[in-house]
Design a protein around this motif. Structure first.
Motif, short mmCIF file in Angstrom:
data_model
loop_
_atom_site.label_atom_id
_atom_site.label_comp_id
_atom_site.label_asym_id
_atom_site.label_seq_id
_atom_site.Cartn_x
_atom_site.Cartn_y
_atom_site.Cartn_z
N LEU A 1 -17.85 7.13 -49.22
CA LEU A 1 -17.28 8.00 -48.20
C LEU A 1 -16.75 7.24 -46.99
N LEU A 2 -17.37 6.10 -46.67
CA LEU A 2 -16.96 5.34 -45.49
C LEU A 2 -15.92 4.27 -45.79
N VAL A 3 -15.87 3.80 -47.04
CA VAL A 3 -14.96 2.70 -47.38
C VAL A 3 -13.93 3.11 -48.45
N LEU A 4 -14.41 3.53 -49.61
CA LEU A 4 -13.49 3.80 -50.72
C LEU A 4 -12.59 5.01 -50.46
N ALA A 5 -13.17 6.09 -49.93
CA ALA A 5 -12.36 7.29 -49.68
C ALA A 5 -11.24 7.03 -48.67
N PRO A 6 -11.51 6.42 -47.51
CA PRO A 6 -10.41 6.13 -46.59
C PRO A 6 -9.33 5.23 -47.18
N ILE A 7 -9.73 4.22 -47.95
CA ILE A 7 -8.74 3.35 -48.57
C ILE A 7 -7.89 4.12 -49.57
N THR A 8 -8.54 4.97 -50.36
CA THR A 8 -7.81 5.79 -51.34
C THR A 8 -6.79 6.69 -50.65
N LEU A 9 -7.21 7.36 -49.59
CA LEU A 9 -6.30 8.24 -48.86
C LEU A 9 -5.16 7.45 -48.25
N ALA B 1 -23.31 -1.81 -55.73
CA ALA B 1 -22.35 -0.71 -55.77
C ALA B 1 -20.94 -1.19 -55.48
N ALA B 2 -20.80 -2.08 -54.50
CA ALA B 2 -19.48 -2.61 -54.16
C ALA B 2 -18.91 -3.46 -55.29
N ALA B 3 -19.73 -4.28 -55.90
CA ALA B 3 -19.28 -5.13 -57.00
C ALA B 3 -18.83 -4.29 -58.19
N CYS B 4 -19.56 -3.23 -58.49
CA CYS B 4 -19.20 -2.36 -59.61
C CYS B 4 -17.86 -1.66 -59.36
#
Length: 306
Positions: free
Chosen positions: A132-140, A68-71
């Motif tokens: 929710l734990l990694v991508l969302a916080p980085i996006t925000l 999932a992370a690689a994709c």
């Protein structure tokens, strides 16, 4: 293959029922919003709690999380390169496009696909947690910095804590890791409530499709096309290569990884765009285009990996 088509048929019928309900104005103009909120804040957390509490959580955070992370990284990189050499979008819009290229709809569509197509609701959990734990916080964090010139760490840090999906998943993971068996009086009502999650979110999703008019003149069609193509084609290909040749997973695990990577762009991306007032059309239309195209891609994936 028959089970896969049956799963898609089940999902399609419920989504169509939601669309027809919206077209006939059943439940009023806010019916879809109400169903979405109840599904998000009550039913889905209950579903994930009961699923994780009875699963082997340690198994979920290994190979599937790597895929999932690689994709997500590969899809985001494709959009960044396309923007650098062709699209030339401002930083906030480029951020929205990057996220739209690799942030999958793991809840509204992923959970039903995991249940009815893959036969295992736990396979989508690593994707949900990663996003929710990694991508969302980085996006925000990036959107906040590029739109206001400052960074609100409070917004970023509090986002996962205030998310009921994460809280339900975390509670279920704790139960699984500690080996505690909750009493029937706890599990039974949560199982009933969780059983309502998938029908509600599919109905709400079908309602959201009514009245949508994507790709009108004057919209960022090139960026939408790049984000949509990356989401529907690049991510499944990367998932196959990583799962099959890098991690050496078995055929069932490879098919699961590719199927999850082929899910459409999550509606969360549109919510983030609206929150900061940038890239709303790009996010909205990418969500819609990938949602329409994803079933075709998923059927092709099922045929190729059957």
């Amino acid at each position: 293959m028959g089970a896969v088509l049956t799963g898609f048929a089940i999902i399609g019928v419920i989504v169509a029922a939601g669309y027809l309900s919206a077209r006939l104005r059943i439940g009023g103009p806010d019916a879809g919003t109400v169903l979405n909120r109840v599904g998000f804040f009550a039913a889905s957390p209950a579903l994930l709690f009961t699923v994780l509490a009875t699963s082997d959580v340690a198994r979920l955070v290994q190979a599937p999380l790597v895929v999932a992370a690689a994709c997500a990284l590969a899809a985001g990189a494709v959009f960044v390169v396309a923007n650098r050499w062709w699209l030339r979008l401002p930083a906030p819009e480029a951020t929205v496009g990057t996220v739209a290229s690799g942030y999958v709809n793991a809840n509204n569509i992923g959970l039903p696909v995991a249940v009815y197509v893959l036969g295992d609701p736990t396979v989508v959990v690593p994707v949900i947690l990663l996003q929710l734990l990694v991508l969302a916080p980085i996006t925000l964090l990036v959107l906040d910095a590029t739109t206001s010139g400052r960074t609100s760490w409070r917004l970023v840090v509090s986002q996962p804590v205030r998310n009921p999906i994460i809280l339900g998943s975390f509670a279920g993971a704790v139960v699984s890791l500690t080996g505690w068996a909750p009493p029937v009086t706890v599990m039974a009502p949560l199982e009933i409530l969780g059983g309502a999650a998938i029908p509600m979110i599919l109905l709400a999703f079908g309602m959201s499709l009514h009245g949508s008019r994507p790709l009108r003149r004057g919209q960022p069609r090139a960026a939408i096309a790049v984000a949509s193509a990356t989401k529907l084609v690049v991510m499944p290909v990367v998932a196959f290569l990583v799962a099959r040749y890098v991690l050496g997973l078995d055929p069932a695990a490879v098919a699961s990884a590719v199927t999850l990577a082929a899910l459409p762009t999550a509606q969360n991306v549109y919510n983030y765009a609206v929150r900061f007032g940038r890239g709303e059309i790009l996010a909205r239309d990418t969500v819609l285009v990938t949602t329409v195209g994803a079933p075709v891609v998923l059927v092709v994936v099922a045929l190729l990996l059957a």
